[in-house]
Design an enzyme around this catalytic site. Structure first.
Site, short mmCIF file in Angstrom:
data_model
loop_
_atom_site.label_atom_id
_atom_site.label_comp_id
_atom_site.label_asym_id
_atom_site.label_seq_id
_atom_site.Cartn_x
_atom_site.Cartn_y
_atom_site.Cartn_z
N ASN A 194 0.83 -1.20 0.00
CA ASN A 194 0.00 0.00 0.00
C ASN A 194 0.87 1.25 0.00
O ASN A 194 1.91 1.31 0.66
CB ASN A 194 -1.02 -0.01 1.15
CG ASN A 194 -0.42 -0.21 2.52
OD1 ASN A 194 0.57 -0.90 2.68
ND2 ASN A 194 -1.03 0.38 3.53
N GLU A 214 0.47 5.30 0.49
CA GLU A 214 -0.48 6.31 0.97
C GLU A 214 -0.07 7.72 0.57
O GLU A 214 1.08 7.97 0.20
CB GLU A 214 -0.61 6.19 2.50
CG GLU A 214 -1.19 4.84 2.90
CD GLU A 214 -1.42 4.69 4.39
OE1 GLU A 214 -0.94 5.55 5.18
OE2 GLU A 214 -2.07 3.70 4.77
N CYS A 266 -4.12 0.59 -2.45
CA CYS A 266 -3.93 -0.64 -1.68
C CYS A 266 -2.86 -1.53 -2.31
O CYS A 266 -2.56 -1.44 -3.51
CB CYS A 266 -5.23 -1.44 -1.62
SG CYS A 266 -6.55 -0.70 -0.67
N GLU A 293 -2.98 -4.74 -2.98
CA GLU A 293 -3.49 -5.66 -4.01
C GLU A 293 -3.51 -5.01 -5.37
O GLU A 293 -3.09 -5.58 -6.37
CB GLU A 293 -4.91 -6.14 -3.65
CG GLU A 293 -5.00 -6.95 -2.37
CD GLU A 293 -5.25 -6.11 -1.13
OE1 GLU A 293 -4.75 -4.96 -1.07
OE2 GLU A 293 -5.94 -6.58 -0.22
N CYS A 305 -10.18 -4.93 0.58
CA CYS A 305 -11.29 -3.97 0.55
C CYS A 305 -12.16 -4.23 -0.68
O CYS A 305 -11.76 -4.96 -1.61
CB CYS A 305 -10.76 -2.53 0.56
SG CYS A 305 -10.19 -1.96 -1.05
N CYS A 325 -10.60 -3.42 -4.13
CA CYS A 325 -9.62 -4.43 -4.56
C CYS A 325 -10.33 -5.70 -5.04
O CYS A 325 -9.91 -6.31 -6.02
CB CYS A 325 -8.64 -4.76 -3.45
SG CYS A 325 -7.46 -3.40 -3.17
N1 THU Z 1 -5.16 -1.63 2.62
C1 THU Z 1 -4.59 -2.43 1.67
O1 THU Z 1 -3.53 -2.11 1.11
N2 THU Z 1 -5.20 -3.59 1.38
C2 THU Z 1 -6.27 -4.09 2.04
O2 THU Z 1 -6.70 -5.20 1.74
C3 THU Z 1 -6.94 -3.29 3.07
C4 THU Z 1 -6.40 -1.93 3.28
C5 THU Z 1 -4.46 -0.39 2.98
C6 THU Z 1 -5.13 0.89 2.57
C7 THU Z 1 -4.53 1.87 3.57
O3 THU Z 1 -3.24 2.27 3.09
C8 THU Z 1 -4.31 1.03 4.80
O4 THU Z 1 -4.32 -0.33 4.37
C9 THU Z 1 -5.37 1.23 5.88
O5 THU Z 1 -6.64 1.12 5.34
#
Ligand code: THU
Length: 159
Positions: A61, A63, A72, A74, A111, A114
């Site tokens: 991920n 940000e 994310c 994935e 999520c 994804c």
């Molecule tokens: N996140 C992911 O990268 N994948 C997931 O399956 C769930 C959430 C990330 C998004 C954000 O950067 C952090 O986790 C918190 O939500």
């Protein structure tokens, strides 16, 4: 009134019960959490996609201060795989998450966005993507994202 009951099947493995290629993919997803850029959530997610030819592509991920501009793990992994290996279907996707100094005990659930993108990859290559959701207490395995996303919206829905 009628009822529609939709069910999903997952297998739950311990790490040692997995095949060697699946263990390798989980290891790659766990390592990928180290490349996360997560200064806001401090929730580090790693994803590893195995391609048809066996190549493993990883993502984490990433940000941004404008939170919705983040991506994310994935989708980072899948979009990289599709951009750099467009001729290769993704056969398996492993996901792991690290938070508060440890990998999550329960399997990390992707999520909704994804899940939809994984579905798009299945549609694009006309092949299911096996999914391995890592948790310290057990690894959930399913044969297709459809187990995580009932009533799928795909291109054909619009025809
Ligand atoms: N996140 C992911 O990268 N994948 C997931 O399956 C769930 C959430 C990330 C998004 C954000 O950067 C952090 O986790 C918190 O939500």
């Amino acid at each position: 009134m009628k009822e529609l009951i939709l069910t999903s099947k997952f297998q739950i493995f311990s790490y040692d019960e997995l095949t060697e290629p699946d263990r390798e993919l989980i290891d790659a997803a766990k390592r990928a959490t180290e490349t996360a850029y997560a200064p806001y959530s401090r929730f580090r997610v790693g994803a590893a996609a195995r391609l048809e030819d066996g190549v493993i592509v990883c993502g984490s991920n990433q940000e941004n201060a404008a939170f919705p501009s983040s991506l994310c793990a994935e989708r980072t992994a899948l979009f990289y795989a599709n951009a750099h290996h467009p001729e290769q279907a993704v056969t398996t996707l492993a996901v792991a998450a690290f938070s508060n100094g440890a990998f999550l005990k329960a399997p990390i659930p992707p999520c909704g966005a994804c899940r939809q993108v994984i579905l798009g990859v299945e549609e694009r290559y006309k092949a299911p993507v096996r999914i391995l959701l890592y948790g310290e207490d057990g690894i959930y395995v399913t044969d297709s994202v459809k187990a995580l996303l009932p009533l799928q919206f795909v291109g054909e829905t619009m025809l």
